[in-house]
Design an enzyme around this catalytic site. Structure first.
Site: not given
Length: 887
Positions: A194, A263
């Site tokens: 991320e 995710e």
């Protein structure tokens, strides 16, 4: 495109979904696979030369014990997973620079081997930054001390340490022969995590770092694809992937890359003082079905099993010890129903579509209405023959829709997707839940005969069994207690002093108060105030060893009134962490403790600035240093018997011994009677506890699955303690005389601590004639050879207890028009009189059972022309001889 010669479309449909899943895996040789290569095209990952539609289950190995791993992996496979995904936790593996830990909960090789031996693949997210609501985002705190270091940017000291650790993990996997081309389960790796969320903070150096990280990873020769999640500028040879609640609209940054969802947030984490988030099973299934409908090929549940933040591993600040995450497998490894079962059915339906999904390079799109659409996949099966699968979506949040598709009519509930594995018949709809609901029951451990001195039952307190009537106490010194303290002129940064060895840091200075000061305060009816410009997470202020007050917050101004006496006064500050920051740019600069000035205000002649004063520092607690929580060293403390009528006191150590509850159900400690502190069982740190009440408002009475989910939707537990039960893995327990030690900061009553067990004790299910035929029926020879139509197959109800348990009784059963909901069912005007006996005969004494929902099964039609429903409530109990099959 990749062609498969493994099974034909006809053979595929003959096999039950789970069997089909196993057949589609590479051939297992011993504990691992025959060596196979992994690549990708624009459509999917290509495994052993074949495109695959993959479902992944997120499990973090340190958040469970090694003894739990096999069961978690097995339940993930039974739930329809092809892949297990995990982060790699740098600070757990290298707690001291150059000293590695790959034992116990950090035995990553053992974990990966168990995944491989189960026939599943593994996605290893090395990072090594993980976020994960994990302490310091997974970075070891010693990393801050490397000269000239800046985390996660084009910084040579950081890149050197990062490369060293990533290389260590890749080499570890290679040496253990765990990559796919070696016959192992590892099919994919991840570098960074991320980073796109913070990249702008680093400017050009951030962009250069992304390119370096990708080049470094590829240069390690791992031989499997690498991904970067939430990284729109991922280089060409790295797959960029999506994270979020919904990823059906995600497109990678190159047409040569497949659509991956690393995710899928199936719940959310919880903070102390917060309510508990829940994501409805219907919405989660909708998000997943939409992802595969619109071209996705790999989806991972974050989390499939969340587990527990044992020790001081929870990040922060203020994340609770439980990392349950409302996952399909709960914190203890029990199935959370209906989420686990509903997703299992979804995965089976997707597997039925897989031959068509991999055959098509892209779906055919068809508009069915203003908020309704179809995506159709068709092509040639891998060994010949035509295949077709379709997804029909209704994205209207309020209304059902009636649509025409391929000449047939379909009813689509709001916010739902119907899956048609043959482009004709509906196998699954995301909004129609046929899975059971399991009601978790928490029971106090009852003392075995002759053990009343260990487990004391207090009948005056609603028959609660408290853990012990015999407690010992130890007073933790307030302030500077050890020879390793030191004095410094000025304020030092918290982590520079503690190195995160403890949650606690004491600071003491001496202040001289004149007679004029005392007179001034008396005259004005005021008190001086200790003021700190900015602090985190907990501050406790003492004057002359007496607690003046506490402040809680994350980088907030602290203002605490104090009372001094004339003459010399010892001002003592205890600054505490509750999990280090795990997210954001410039983590190495975040730190802890204080920022800015520390002053005492309210003097007649102005403020007293203590920022440059002489301070004495002491890291941690005496009990921590002497390891009084361990079996080996607990007697080093001067314990005294704790009387039941003693008032709660701050900064106390408590210990007792308890027996392990019988059976195999997960064990928890109920610490609702305590305040704030930490707990150990037989030397194992089970985590921080804090009896803090969540906000009163924000929890909805009913949860509507329709519409986009967010973490404040469908919360529960408002106005109650955020967490009261703390997991104690059975592998940490002995049959008897287990040592429990607590350090209590604020005062609590250990006599009301209880040891309990958790299980899925009650099962509820409600299935009507309008439900779809069971997915396993799609694979029957009768359907395949055309003897029967799938629409002529009756729906069925499945009930299953946890392993080691059997259905001991059927509390309620009604085939007809039952009323009410789980645990509140009642018979309606229409009721088959033999409902209870038929369900009892099919289920009682078994671990799991199937009941057909039809007039034939219940030997009557209690109300002709009326849509009938079967509602059942069953009870599960431990069983020594349980009849069950893995399903």
């Amino acid at each position: 495109m990749a062609k498969s010669k493994q099974i034909s479309s006809l053979q595929w449909r003959i096999l039950p979904p789970i069997i089909a899943l196993l057949v589609y895996l590479p051939i297992v040789s011993g504990s691992f696979f025959e060596p196979f290569n992994v690549s990708y095209d624009h459509r999917a990952l290509i495994i052993a030369g074949k495109r695959r539609m993959l479902v992944s289950a997120g499990i973090h190995y340190p958040r469970a014990t090694p003894e739990m791993w096999s069961d978690l992996i097995t339940k993930s496979r039974e739930g329809g997973a092809d892949v297990i995904q995990t982060y790699v936790f740098w600070n757990g593996h290298e707690p001291v620079k150059g000293q590695y830990n790959f034992e116990g909960r950090y035995d990553i090789v053992k974990f990966v081997e168990l995944v491989g031996s189960s026939g599943l693949y593994l996605h290893l997210r090395i990072g090594p930054y993980v976020c994960a609501e994990w302490n310091f985002g997974g970075f070891p705190v010693w990393l801050r001390d490397v000269p000239g270091i800046e985390f996660r940017t084009d910084n040579e000291p950081f890149k050197k340490e990062m490369q060293k650790f990533v290389t260590k993990i890749v080499d570890l996997m290679r040496e253990a022969k765990l990559f796919s081309w070696q016959g192992g389960p590892v099919i994919m790796l991840q570098i960074e995590n991320e980073y796109g969320d913070v990249e702008k903070s680093y400017g050009q150096k951030g962009k250069d770092y992304v390119k370096w990280a990708a080049s470094m990873a590829l240069g390690l020769g791992a031989g499997v694809p690498w991904v970067m999640c939430k990284q729109t500028d991922a280089p060409e040879n790295i797959i960029d992937a999506c994270n979020g609640y919904y990823c059906d609209g995600f497109k990678p940054n190159s047409k040569t890359k497949p659509v991956l969802w690393t995710e899928d947030w199936d719940g959310w984490y919880t903070k102390w003082g917060g309510s508990l988030p829940h994501r409805p099973a219907e919405d989660l299934a909708f998000a997943v079905a939409r992802f595969y409908q619109r071209g996705g090929s790999f989806q991972n549940y974050y989390m499939y099993f969340g587990g527990t933040n044992f020790g001081r591993t929870s990040g922060g600040p203020f994340y609770i010890t439980s990392y349950d995450y409302d996952a399909p497998l709960d914190e203890y490894g029990l199935r959370s129903e209906p989420k686990w079962g509903h997703l299992k059915d979804l995965h089976a339906a997707i597997k039925l579509c897989e031959p068509a999904l991999v055959a098509a390079d892209a779906p055919q799109y068809r508009k069915l209405g203003s908020n309704q659409e179809a995506h159709i996949y068709h092509g040639n099966a891998e060994t010949g023959g035509k295949v077709c699968a379709a997804f029909l979506a209704n994205i209207d949040e309020h209304k059902s829709a009636y649509v025409k598709f391929n000449g047939q009519s379909y009813t689509l509930p709001p916010w739902s997707v119907s899956i048609l594995p043959d482009c004709r018949h509906v196998a699954f709809n995301t909004a129609k839940v046929g899975a059971q609901t399991s009601v978790k029951t928490v029971e106090s451990a009852r003392p075995p005969l002759g053990s009343m001195s260990i487990l004391q039952k207090d009948v005056s307190q609603d028959n609660v069994s408290y853990i012990s009537k015999s407690w010992m106490a130890w007073k933790e010194p307030i302030g500077i207690w050890g020879e390793d303290n030191f004095t410094f002129q000025g304020l030092l940064e918290y982590l520079n002093v503690t190195k995160d060895r403890s949650d606690y840091l004491w600071l003491k200075t001496r202040i001289s108060i004149s007679e004029d000061d005392i007179s001034f305060w008396k005259k004005n009816g005021s008190n001086p105030t200790v003021t700190i410009d900015s602090m985190r997470d907990v501050l406790r202020v003492f004057v002359n060893e007496q607690l003046s007050g506490s402040v809680v917050g994350h980088w907030v101004k602290a203002v605490q009134p104090v009372r001094f006496v004339q003459g010399d006064n010892d001002l003592l500050l205890l600054t505490q962490t509750v999990g280090l920051q795990n997210y954001g740019a410039f983590l190495e600069k975040d730190g802890a403790g204080f920022r800015g000035k520390v002053k005492v205000t309210g003097f007649k002649n102005g403020d007293m600035d203590l920022s440059k004063s002489s301070w004495t520092y002491q890291v941690g607690l005496k009990g921590e240093a002497e390891k009084i929580y361990t079996v080996e060293y607990n007697e080093k403390a001067e314990w005294s018997t704790l009387e039941t009528d003693v008032s709660p006191s701050i900064f106390m150590g408590y210990k007792t011994y308890f027996d392990t509850p019988d059976g195999t159900d997960p064990v928890v400690l109920d610490l609702e009677s305590m305040g704030k502190g930490q707990a150990w069982v037989n030397g194992h740190h089970i985590g921080r506890y804090w009896n803090i009440i969540s906000q009163k408002d924000g929890c909805e009475r009913t949860c509507d699955y329709r519409g986009a989910y967010h973490s404040d939707k469908c919360t529960t537990n408002c106005g109650k303690p955020t967490q009261t039960r703390y997991h104690v893995p059975r592998s940490w327990l002995k049959p008897s005389s287990n040592l429990l030690v607590l350090f209590e900061e604020t005062g609590g009553n250990p006599f009301k601590i209880s040891v309990k067990t958790v299980t899925s004790g009650i099962l509820c299910s409600q299935v009507s004639e309008s439900h779809y035929p069971p997915l396993r029926k799609w694979s029957t020879p009768e359907y395949m050879n055309g003897t029967i139509s799938i629409n002529s197959v009756a729906p069925e109800m499945q009930l299953h207890c946890e392993d080691g348990h059997a259905i001991s009784s059927i509390e309620f059963a009604s085939y007809g028009t039952p009323r009410g909901s789980c645990e509140r069912f009642s018979t309606g005007k229409c009721h088959a009189s033999k409902s209870l006996s038929i369900v009892s005969e099919a289920c009682q004494g078994r671990n799991n059972c199937f009941i057909e929902v039809s007039n034939t099964a219940f030997r009557s039609d209690p109300c002709k022309g009326t849509l009938k429903t079967l509602a059942v409530v069953a009870r599960c109990s431990p069983s020594q001889e349980t009849s069950y099959l893995r399903f």
